[in-house]
Design a protein around this motif. Structure first.
Motif, PDB file in Angstrom:
ATOM      1  N   ARG A 104      19.185 -33.634  -0.421  1.00  0.00           N
ATOM      2  CA  ARG A 104      17.764 -33.880  -0.656  1.00  0.00           C
ATOM      3  C   ARG A 104      17.313 -33.541  -2.076  1.00  0.00           C
ATOM      4  NH1 ARG A 104      13.687 -33.699   4.306  1.00  0.00           N
ATOM      5  NH2 ARG A 104      14.973 -34.837   5.799  1.00  0.00           N
ATOM      6  N   ILE A 105      18.181 -32.976  -2.866  1.00  0.00           N
ATOM      7  CA  ILE A 105      17.827 -32.717  -4.269  1.00  0.00           C
ATOM      8  C   ILE A 105      18.763 -33.495  -5.193  1.00  0.00           C
ATOM      9  CG2 ILE A 105      17.494 -30.981  -6.046  1.00  0.00           C
ATOM     10  CD1 ILE A 105      15.528 -30.749  -3.744  1.00  0.00           C
ATOM     11  N   LEU A 106      20.073 -33.210  -5.113  1.00  0.00           N
ATOM     12  CA  LEU A 106      21.031 -33.835  -6.021  1.00  0.00           C
ATOM     13  C   LEU A 106      21.184 -35.331  -5.738  1.00  0.00           C
ATOM     14  CD1 LEU A 106      23.047 -33.451  -8.305  1.00  0.00           C
ATOM     15  CD2 LEU A 106      24.777 -32.841  -6.588  1.00  0.00           C
ATOM     16  N   PHE A 107      21.574 -35.675  -4.518  1.00  0.00           N
ATOM     17  CA  PHE A 107      21.731 -37.093  -4.170  1.00  0.00           C
ATOM     18  C   PHE A 107      20.410 -37.850  -4.292  1.00  0.00           C
ATOM     19  CE2 PHE A 107      21.273 -40.326  -0.789  1.00  0.00           C
ATOM     20  CZ  PHE A 107      22.155 -41.272  -1.287  1.00  0.00           C
ATOM     21  N   HIS A 108      19.340 -37.226  -3.858  1.00  0.00           N
ATOM     22  CA  HIS A 108      18.028 -37.862  -3.924  1.00  0.00           C
ATOM     23  C   HIS A 108      17.661 -38.216  -5.374  1.00  0.00           C
ATOM     24  CE1 HIS A 108      13.764 -37.983  -1.995  1.00  0.00           C
ATOM     25  NE2 HIS A 108      13.887 -38.903  -2.929  1.00  0.00           N
ATOM     26  N   SER A 109      17.938 -37.302  -6.294  1.00  0.00           N
ATOM     27  CA  SER A 109      17.622 -37.560  -7.705  1.00  0.00           C
ATOM     28  C   SER A 109      18.432 -38.739  -8.246  1.00  0.00           C
ATOM     29  CB  SER A 109      17.887 -36.307  -8.537  1.00  0.00           C
ATOM     30  OG  SER A 109      17.098 -35.217  -8.076  1.00  0.00           O
ATOM     31  N   ILE A 110      19.738 -38.754  -7.931  1.00  0.00           N
ATOM     32  CA  ILE A 110      20.596 -39.857  -8.390  1.00  0.00           C
ATOM     33  C   ILE A 110      20.138 -41.180  -7.776  1.00  0.00           C
ATOM     34  CG2 ILE A 110      22.958 -40.748  -8.370  1.00  0.00           C
ATOM     35  CD1 ILE A 110      23.911 -37.826  -8.320  1.00  0.00           C
ATOM     36  N   TYR A 111      19.815 -41.157  -6.505  1.00  0.00           N
ATOM     37  CA  TYR A 111      19.388 -42.375  -5.808  1.00  0.00           C
ATOM     38  C   TYR A 111      18.046 -42.881  -6.354  1.00  0.00           C
ATOM     39  CZ  TYR A 111      18.732 -45.524  -1.825  1.00  0.00           C
ATOM     40  OH  TYR A 111      18.566 -46.628  -1.026  1.00  0.00           O
ATOM     41  N   LEU A 112      17.149 -41.960  -6.673  1.00  0.00           N
ATOM     42  CA  LEU A 112      15.858 -42.344  -7.238  1.00  0.00           C
ATOM     43  C   LEU A 112      16.022 -43.042  -8.585  1.00  0.00           C
ATOM     44  CD1 LEU A 112      12.764 -42.279  -7.503  1.00  0.00           C
ATOM     45  CD2 LEU A 112      12.975 -39.925  -8.339  1.00  0.00           C
ATOM     46  N   ILE A 113      16.859 -42.475  -9.439  1.00  0.00           N
ATOM     47  CA  ILE A 113      17.090 -43.081 -10.759  1.00  0.00           C
ATOM     48  C   ILE A 113      17.718 -44.467 -10.608  1.00  0.00           C
ATOM     49  CG2 ILE A 113      18.386 -42.839 -12.910  1.00  0.00           C
ATOM     50  CD1 ILE A 113      18.105 -39.796 -12.586  1.00  0.00           C
ATOM     51  N   ASP A 114      18.652 -44.579  -9.652  1.00  0.00           N
ATOM     52  CA  ASP A 114      19.313 -45.870  -9.439  1.00  0.00           C
ATOM     53  C   ASP A 114      18.324 -46.927  -8.958  1.00  0.00           C
ATOM     54  OD1 ASP A 114      21.328 -47.702  -9.378  1.00  0.00           O
ATOM     55  OD2 ASP A 114      22.410 -46.812  -7.695  1.00  0.00           O
ATOM     56  N   CYS A 115      17.421 -46.563  -8.056  1.00  0.00           N
ATOM     57  CA  CYS A 115      16.449 -47.530  -7.536  1.00  0.00           C
ATOM     58  C   CYS A 115      15.376 -47.867  -8.566  1.00  0.00           C
ATOM     59  CB  CYS A 115      15.785 -46.979  -6.277  1.00  0.00           C
ATOM     60  SG  CYS A 115      16.870 -46.908  -4.835  1.00  0.00           S
ATOM     61  N   ALA A 116      15.118 -46.965  -9.502  1.00  0.00           N
ATOM     62  CA  ALA A 116      14.057 -47.196 -10.491  1.00  0.00           C
ATOM     63  C   ALA A 116      14.502 -48.089 -11.638  1.00  0.00           C
ATOM     64  CB  ALA A 116      13.568 -45.850 -11.046  1.00  0.00           C
ATOM     65  N   VAL A 170       8.412 -45.336  -5.910  1.00  0.00           N
ATOM     66  CA  VAL A 170       7.281 -44.409  -5.769  1.00  0.00           C
ATOM     67  C   VAL A 170       7.464 -43.506  -4.559  1.00  0.00           C
ATOM     68  CG1 VAL A 170       4.803 -44.260  -5.336  1.00  0.00           C
ATOM     69  CG2 VAL A 170       5.675 -45.937  -6.972  1.00  0.00           C
ATOM     70  N   MET A 171       7.876 -44.066  -3.448  1.00  0.00           N
ATOM     71  CA  MET A 171       8.062 -43.261  -2.232  1.00  0.00           C
ATOM     72  C   MET A 171       9.190 -42.257  -2.393  1.00  0.00           C
ATOM     73  SD  MET A 171       5.608 -44.224  -0.424  1.00  0.00           S
ATOM     74  CE  MET A 171       6.014 -43.134   0.920  1.00  0.00           C
ATOM     75  N   LEU A 172      10.273 -42.664  -3.029  1.00  0.00           N
ATOM     76  CA  LEU A 172      11.371 -41.724  -3.277  1.00  0.00           C
ATOM     77  C   LEU A 172      10.931 -40.609  -4.220  1.00  0.00           C
ATOM     78  CD1 LEU A 172      14.415 -44.169  -3.618  1.00  0.00           C
ATOM     79  CD2 LEU A 172      14.087 -42.423  -1.844  1.00  0.00           C
ATOM     80  N   GLY A 173      10.105 -40.960  -5.220  1.00  0.00           N
ATOM     81  CA  GLY A 173       9.617 -39.939  -6.144  1.00  0.00           C
ATOM     82  C   GLY A 173       8.715 -38.929  -5.461  1.00  0.00           C
ATOM     83  N   LEU A 174       7.797 -39.397  -4.623  1.00  0.00           N
ATOM     84  CA  LEU A 174       6.921 -38.480  -3.895  1.00  0.00           C
ATOM     85  C   LEU A 174       7.715 -37.608  -2.920  1.00  0.00           C
ATOM     86  CD1 LEU A 174       3.918 -40.874  -3.120  1.00  0.00           C
ATOM     87  CD2 LEU A 174       4.023 -39.059  -4.851  1.00  0.00           C
ATOM     88  N   ALA A 175       8.701 -38.220  -2.263  1.00  0.00           N
ATOM     89  CA  ALA A 175       9.530 -37.445  -1.335  1.00  0.00           C
ATOM     90  C   ALA A 175      10.331 -36.376  -2.067  1.00  0.00           C
ATOM     91  CB  ALA A 175      10.470 -38.379  -0.574  1.00  0.00           C
ATOM     92  N   LEU A 176      10.814 -36.697  -3.275  1.00  0.00           N
ATOM     93  CA  LEU A 176      11.578 -35.712  -4.042  1.00  0.00           C
ATOM     94  C   LEU A 176      10.708 -34.522  -4.426  1.00  0.00           C
ATOM     95  CD1 LEU A 176      14.166 -34.847  -5.464  1.00  0.00           C
ATOM     96  CD2 LEU A 176      13.442 -36.182  -7.461  1.00  0.00           C
ATOM     97  N   MET A 177       9.460 -34.778  -4.817  1.00  0.00           N
ATOM     98  CA  MET A 177       8.552 -33.675  -5.132  1.00  0.00           C
ATOM     99  C   MET A 177       8.338 -32.777  -3.917  1.00  0.00           C
ATOM    100  SD  MET A 177       5.727 -35.769  -7.395  1.00  0.00           S
ATOM    101  CE  MET A 177       4.637 -34.343  -7.443  1.00  0.00           C
ATOM    102  N   MET A 178       8.190 -33.381  -2.751  1.00  0.00           N
ATOM    103  CA  MET A 178       8.025 -32.600  -1.525  1.00  0.00           C
ATOM    104  C   MET A 178       9.287 -31.809  -1.208  1.00  0.00           C
ATOM    105  SD  MET A 178       6.735 -33.965   2.195  1.00  0.00           S
ATOM    106  CE  MET A 178       8.073 -35.162   2.285  1.00  0.00           C
ATOM    107  N   HIS A 179      10.452 -32.423  -1.403  1.00  0.00           N
ATOM    108  CA  HIS A 179      11.713 -31.725  -1.130  1.00  0.00           C
ATOM    109  C   HIS A 179      11.923 -30.558  -2.086  1.00  0.00           C
ATOM    110  CE1 HIS A 179      13.452 -35.632   0.826  1.00  0.00           C
ATOM    111  NE2 HIS A 179      12.506 -35.064   1.544  1.00  0.00           N
ATOM    112  N   LEU A 180      11.543 -30.718  -3.331  1.00  0.00           N
ATOM    113  CA  LEU A 180      11.650 -29.612  -4.292  1.00  0.00           C
ATOM    114  C   LEU A 180      10.772 -28.440  -3.865  1.00  0.00           C
ATOM    115  CD1 LEU A 180      11.637 -31.567  -7.686  1.00  0.00           C
ATOM    116  CD2 LEU A 180      13.548 -30.268  -6.721  1.00  0.00           C
TER     117      LEU A 180
END
Length: 347
Positions: free
Chosen positions: A166-178, A194-204
């Motif tokens: 939810r932090i490492l993979f999520h960050s890589i996946y967000l950059i790839d989708c963006a 946008v949804m992945l970015g908001l979810a990452l902030m919540m996960h952090l």
């Protein structure tokens, strides 16, 4: 594929029946609140495995295209519908059965937003994007199982899996989708990013809270550990009974009879149980005038020195008493043997 309005009531009924059957086995609302969560997170993790492995080996574009048709397309479509129905069931069943566990942010707001997102994912046919990220439900399954069965709980395991997915993979996946090349085959939509970015902030935020709580629990646990004071048997015994006693703390009382080292006065014969009245226990008089507690406190010699002085003076008496008791017991045993032999001869 259109949104399956006929499948949703069936899935909701299954969720409700599973909760009804399993909830009597758990005694608190907190545990009951994780029944549906454990079912959903386990199912979503399993459904995401083909998409996750394909993403690691083939990349985002090929996985997205493969997830549009065939069995992967059907699996992605079902996964998005399944997750949306779970969110609705968790809100409605939770409102009736475990309302104290349905929070505003992590409950109502989070679930309603994701229900709308699932509807959008199915309608726009970008379910592979959701299923590739659904592997992030693995830490949720760990959390749910740990709450249902506390014996399985492991904070380091949960925090490690949360960070990895939810932090490492999520960050890589967000950059790839963006990336522009990725958005090109998704209809140039910014919604997944946008949804992945908001979810990452919540996960952090959740991860920070989890780490802070873990550190506090570790400090609290270490503070409760009993620290043994030296190897002297008397000090170890007193420290075990009263953990507040340490080698650098002196009793506040000036009388040795009020010190934690000294046991209460011996009870009167009428207060002693009959099965202890015949024990031959040597009397030990601890010196009361030799140790000046006030001077020890001023000199900083501490409680340990006071105990050692008393113990050294009585050590020889303890040893002699033990030897005397041993000899007496041997003599009594010899006498019993002689009497037994005489009785046998007379018979």
């Amino acid at each position: 594929m259109s949104f399956p309005f006929l499948l949703c009531p069936s899935l909701y009924t299954i969720f409700y029946l599973l909760y009804t059957v399993l909830s009597p086995y758990f005694d608190t609302e907190r545990k009951k609140a994780y029944i549906l969560s454990s079912i959903s997170s386990c199912t979503m993790t399993i459904l995401s495995i083909p998409f996750f492995l394909s993403y690691l080996t083939n990349g985002l574009k090929e996985t997205f295209e493969a997830g549009q048709e065939g069995w992967m397309g059907q699996m992605g479509w079902f996964g998005a519908v399944f997750f949306g129905v779970y969110l609705f069931a968790d809100l409605t069943v939770g409102y009736l059965k475990y309302p104290s566990q349905v929070g505003l942010l992590t409950g109502w707001i989070h679930h309603i937003v994701y229900i709308g997102l699932m509807f959008y994912v199915v309608q726009t046919q970008i379910t592979p994007i959701f299923l590739m990220g659904a592997v992030m439900e693995l830490p949720t399954f760990d959390l749910a199982i740990s709450n249902l069965f506390p014996a399985l709980r492991n904070d380091l395991r949960f925090l490690s899996s949360f960070f990895i997915f939810r932090i490492l993979f999520h960050s890589i996946y967000l950059i790839d989708c963006a990336r522009p090349s990725s958005r090109a085959f998704m209809g140039n939509s910014w919604v997944p990013t946008v949804m992945l970015g908001l979810a990452l902030m919540m996960h952090l935020s959740w991860f920070k809270g989890g780490v802070t709580g873990y550190i506090k629990r570790q400090k609290k646990s270490s503070h409760k550990r009993t620290i043994m004071v030296d190897e002297d048997p008397i000090i170890e015994m007193v420290s075990t009974v009263d953990s507040t006693i340490s080698s650098d703390v002196l009793p506040s009382s000036s009388s040795p009879y009020e010190s934690p080292l000294v046991t209460p006065h011996t009870a009167s014969p009428s207060q002693i149980p009959f099965f202890l009245s015949n024990l031959n226990i040597p009397a030990i008089n601890l010196p009361t005038g030799i140790i000046d507690l006030r001077s020890l406190k001023e000199n900083g010699s501490g409680f340990r020195e006071a105990v050692r002085n008393s113990w050294d003076e009585q050590k020889e008496k303890f040893t002699m008493g033990r030897l005397v008791r041993r000899k007496l017991s041997e003599r009594e045993e010899e006498g019993r043997v002689v009497v037994r032999e005489v009785v046998e001869v007379d018979e």
